[in-house]
Scaffold this motif. Structure first.
Motif, PDB file in Angstrom:
ATOM      1  N   ALA A  16       0.836  -1.210   0.000  1.00 40.37           N
ATOM      2  CA  ALA A  16       0.000   0.000   0.000  1.00 40.37           C
ATOM      3  C   ALA A  16       0.871   1.260   0.000  1.00 40.37           C
ATOM      4  N   LEU A  17       1.937   1.244   0.785  1.00 38.05           N
ATOM      5  CA  LEU A  17       2.827   2.413   0.839  1.00 38.05           C
ATOM      6  C   LEU A  17       3.558   2.619  -0.488  1.00 38.05           C
ATOM      7  N   LEU A  18       3.966   1.533  -1.120  1.00 37.93           N
ATOM      8  CA  LEU A  18       4.594   1.648  -2.442  1.00 37.93           C
ATOM      9  C   LEU A  18       3.621   2.270  -3.434  1.00 37.93           C
ATOM     10  N   ASN A  19       2.376   1.823  -3.385  1.00 37.33           N
ATOM     11  CA  ASN A  19       1.365   2.353  -4.290  1.00 37.33           C
ATOM     12  C   ASN A  19       1.115   3.841  -4.023  1.00 37.33           C
ATOM     13  N   GLU A  20       1.053   4.216  -2.761  1.00 33.01           N
ATOM     14  CA  GLU A  20       0.874   5.634  -2.406  1.00 33.01           C
ATOM     15  C   GLU A  20       2.045   6.473  -2.903  1.00 33.01           C
ATOM     16  N   GLN A  21       3.238   5.884  -2.881  1.00 31.76           N
ATOM     17  CA  GLN A  21       4.416   6.634  -3.313  1.00 31.76           C
ATOM     18  C   GLN A  21       4.343   6.978  -4.795  1.00 31.76           C
ATOM     19  N   ILE A  22       3.726   6.132  -5.586  1.00 29.04           N
ATOM     20  CA  ILE A  22       3.551   6.449  -7.007  1.00 29.04           C
ATOM     21  C   ILE A  22       2.816   7.774  -7.140  1.00 29.04           C
ATOM     22  N   ASN A  23       1.723   7.918  -6.405  1.00 27.62           N
ATOM     23  CA  ASN A  23       0.948   9.157  -6.456  1.00 27.62           C
ATOM     24  C   ASN A  23       1.774  10.344  -5.966  1.00 27.62           C
ATOM     25  N   LYS A  24       2.529  10.150  -4.904  1.00 30.95           N
ATOM     26  CA  LYS A  24       3.356  11.237  -4.359  1.00 30.95           C
ATOM     27  C   LYS A  24       4.408  11.679  -5.366  1.00 30.95           C
ATOM     28  N   GLU A  25       4.975  10.730  -6.079  1.00 29.41           N
ATOM     29  CA  GLU A  25       5.989  11.076  -7.075  1.00 29.41           C
ATOM     30  C   GLU A  25       5.360  11.825  -8.263  1.00 29.41           C
ATOM     31  N   PHE A  26       4.173  11.380  -8.697  1.00 28.88           N
ATOM     32  CA  PHE A  26       3.501  12.114  -9.777  1.00 28.88           C
ATOM     33  C   PHE A  26       3.097  13.516  -9.310  1.00 28.88           C
ATOM     34  N   TYR A  27       2.649  13.638  -8.062  1.00 29.50           N
ATOM     35  CA  TYR A  27       2.335  14.966  -7.527  1.00 29.50           C
ATOM     36  C   TYR A  27       3.599  15.833  -7.523  1.00 29.50           C
ATOM     37  N   SER A  28       4.719  15.250  -7.150  1.00 25.11           N
ATOM     38  CA  SER A  28       5.987  15.991  -7.145  1.00 25.11           C
ATOM     39  C   SER A  28       6.274  16.547  -8.538  1.00 25.11           C
ATOM     40  N   SER A  29       6.014  15.738  -9.549  1.00 27.06           N
ATOM     41  CA  SER A  29       6.225  16.195 -10.918  1.00 27.06           C
ATOM     42  C   SER A  29       5.324  17.385 -11.234  1.00 27.06           C
ATOM     43  N   TYR A  30       4.062  17.298 -10.837  1.00 23.90           N
ATOM     44  CA  TYR A  30       3.127  18.426 -11.029  1.00 23.90           C
ATOM     45  C   TYR A  30       3.611  19.671 -10.305  1.00 23.90           C
ATOM     46  N   LEU A  31       4.061  19.494  -9.061  1.00 23.87           N
ATOM     47  CA  LEU A  31       4.526  20.630  -8.267  1.00 23.87           C
ATOM     48  C   LEU A  31       5.710  21.304  -8.949  1.00 23.87           C
ATOM     49  N   LEU A  56       6.441  21.212 -12.119  1.00 23.47           N
ATOM     50  CA  LEU A  56       5.961  21.896 -13.329  1.00 23.47           C
ATOM     51  C   LEU A  56       5.351  23.246 -12.980  1.00 23.47           C
ATOM     52  N   ASP A  57       4.668  23.310 -11.838  1.00 17.73           N
ATOM     53  CA  ASP A  57       4.110  24.583 -11.380  1.00 17.73           C
ATOM     54  C   ASP A  57       5.228  25.578 -11.061  1.00 17.73           C
ATOM     55  N   MET A  58       6.300  25.090 -10.470  1.00 17.46           N
ATOM     56  CA  MET A  58       7.456  25.943 -10.178  1.00 17.46           C
ATOM     57  C   MET A  58       8.115  26.396 -11.476  1.00 17.46           C
ATOM     58  N   ASN A  59       8.165  25.494 -12.453  1.00 15.90           N
ATOM     59  CA  ASN A  59       8.650  25.850 -13.780  1.00 15.90           C
ATOM     60  C   ASN A  59       7.809  26.987 -14.360  1.00 15.90           C
ATOM     61  N   ASN A  60       6.489  26.877 -14.235  1.00 17.80           N
ATOM     62  CA  ASN A  60       5.597  27.935 -14.725  1.00 17.80           C
ATOM     63  C   ASN A  60       5.898  29.274 -14.067  1.00 17.80           C
ATOM     64  N   GLN A  97      13.502  18.711 -12.813  1.00 15.93           N
ATOM     65  CA  GLN A  97      13.025  18.100 -11.568  1.00 15.93           C
ATOM     66  C   GLN A  97      11.718  17.362 -11.824  1.00 15.93           C
ATOM     67  N   ALA A  98      10.826  17.982 -12.587  1.00 16.99           N
ATOM     68  CA  ALA A  98       9.528  17.352 -12.894  1.00 16.99           C
ATOM     69  C   ALA A  98       9.738  16.043 -13.655  1.00 16.99           C
ATOM     70  N   MET A  99      10.669  16.033 -14.594  1.00 19.62           N
ATOM     71  CA  MET A  99      10.950  14.818 -15.359  1.00 19.62           C
ATOM     72  C   MET A  99      11.499  13.720 -14.456  1.00 19.62           C
ATOM     73  N   GLU A 100      12.383  14.096 -13.535  1.00 23.95           N
ATOM     74  CA  GLU A 100      12.935  13.117 -12.599  1.00 23.95           C
ATOM     75  C   GLU A 100      11.842  12.488 -11.747  1.00 23.95           C
ATOM     76  N   GLU A 101      10.950  13.324 -11.236  1.00 22.72           N
ATOM     77  CA  GLU A 101       9.887  12.811 -10.362  1.00 22.72           C
ATOM     78  C   GLU A 101       8.936  11.889 -11.122  1.00 22.72           C
ATOM     79  N   ARG A 102       8.641  12.238 -12.353  1.00 25.78           N
ATOM     80  CA  ARG A 102       7.801  11.369 -13.190  1.00 25.78           C
ATOM     81  C   ARG A 102       8.462  10.006 -13.363  1.00 25.78           C
ATOM     82  N   ASP A 103       9.762  10.016 -13.615  1.00 26.09           N
ATOM     83  CA  ASP A 103      10.476   8.753 -13.785  1.00 26.09           C
ATOM     84  C   ASP A 103      10.564   7.978 -12.477  1.00 26.09           C
ATOM     85  N   HIS A 104      10.657   8.683 -11.358  1.00 25.94           N
ATOM     86  CA  HIS A 104      10.645   7.986 -10.067  1.00 25.94           C
ATOM     87  C   HIS A 104       9.307   7.268  -9.872  1.00 25.94           C
ATOM     88  N   ALA A 105       8.225   7.942 -10.223  1.00 25.28           N
ATOM     89  CA  ALA A 105       6.905   7.306 -10.122  1.00 25.28           C
ATOM     90  C   ALA A 105       6.869   6.043 -10.976  1.00 25.28           C
TER      91      ALA A 105
END
Length: 171
Positions: A8-23, A25-29, A46-54
């Motif tokens: 369950a924690l691994l699965n939650e981390q996927i979402n956290k990593e995708f959120y990191s990518s969004y965050l 991208l917002d900083m990029n904006n 940074q956004a690309m790295e987080e997406r790949d981590h997910a």
């Protein structure tokens, strides 16, 4: 058989990593809007790295016959008024991700899930690097950011950053 809490924690981390990518991208904006293309580049990478981590977490779960449940990704809600707000939010977020990965590791340790612990070793090292990079960026901004020439040079330095995809081999 995998421990349900670890899965369950691994699965939650996927979402956290995708959120990191969004965050990020917002900083990029934010920095694109300020005309600081080097800072924008740094956060886009940074956004690309987080997406790949997910995707690494995703692939690890699939490789171990664990069901992946994709959840909604929250919209970044930070409002940045000055450049330093972005940098400090980036560091705080990396510390949050580090704590999350440490929590997964602790659960894997309790469950004697050595495979997951080994998988997480790379992320633990990576998070140390991420926090150091975020702190270094804050330090540089404190030293040079108030001087237009210094800010220009820092922006040029950040513009030179290139993305290197992680080279983990997952089993």
């Amino acid at each position: 058989m995998f421990n349900k809490k670890v899965a369950a924690l691994l699965n939650e981390q996927i979402n956290k990593e995708f959120y990191s990518s969004y965050l990020y991208l917002d900083m990029n904006n934010y920095f694109e809007g300020r005309g600081l293309d080097g800072f924008a580049n740094w956060y886009r990478i940074q956004a690309m790295e987080e997406r790949d981590h997910a995707m690494l977490f995703y692939q690890y779960m699939q490789n171990n016959d664990l069901k992946v449940t994709l959840e909604a990704i929250a919209k970044p809600d930070k409002v940045f008024k000055v450049d330093m707000d972005v940098l400090k939010a980036g560091l705080a977020h990396e510390e949050y991700v580090t704590a999350s990965i440490n929590d997964i590791y602790a659960e894997a340790y309790k469950a004697k899930d050595f495979r997951t612990m080994q998988f997480l070793d790379w992320f633990i090292k990576e998070q140390g690097e991420e926090e150091t990079n975020a702190r270094d960026l804050i330090t540089k901004m404190e030293l040079f950011g108030n001087d237009p020439k210094g800010l220009y040079m820092l922006n040029q330095e950040l513009k030179a950053r290139v993305y290197n995809a992680p080279s983990l081999v997952l089993d």
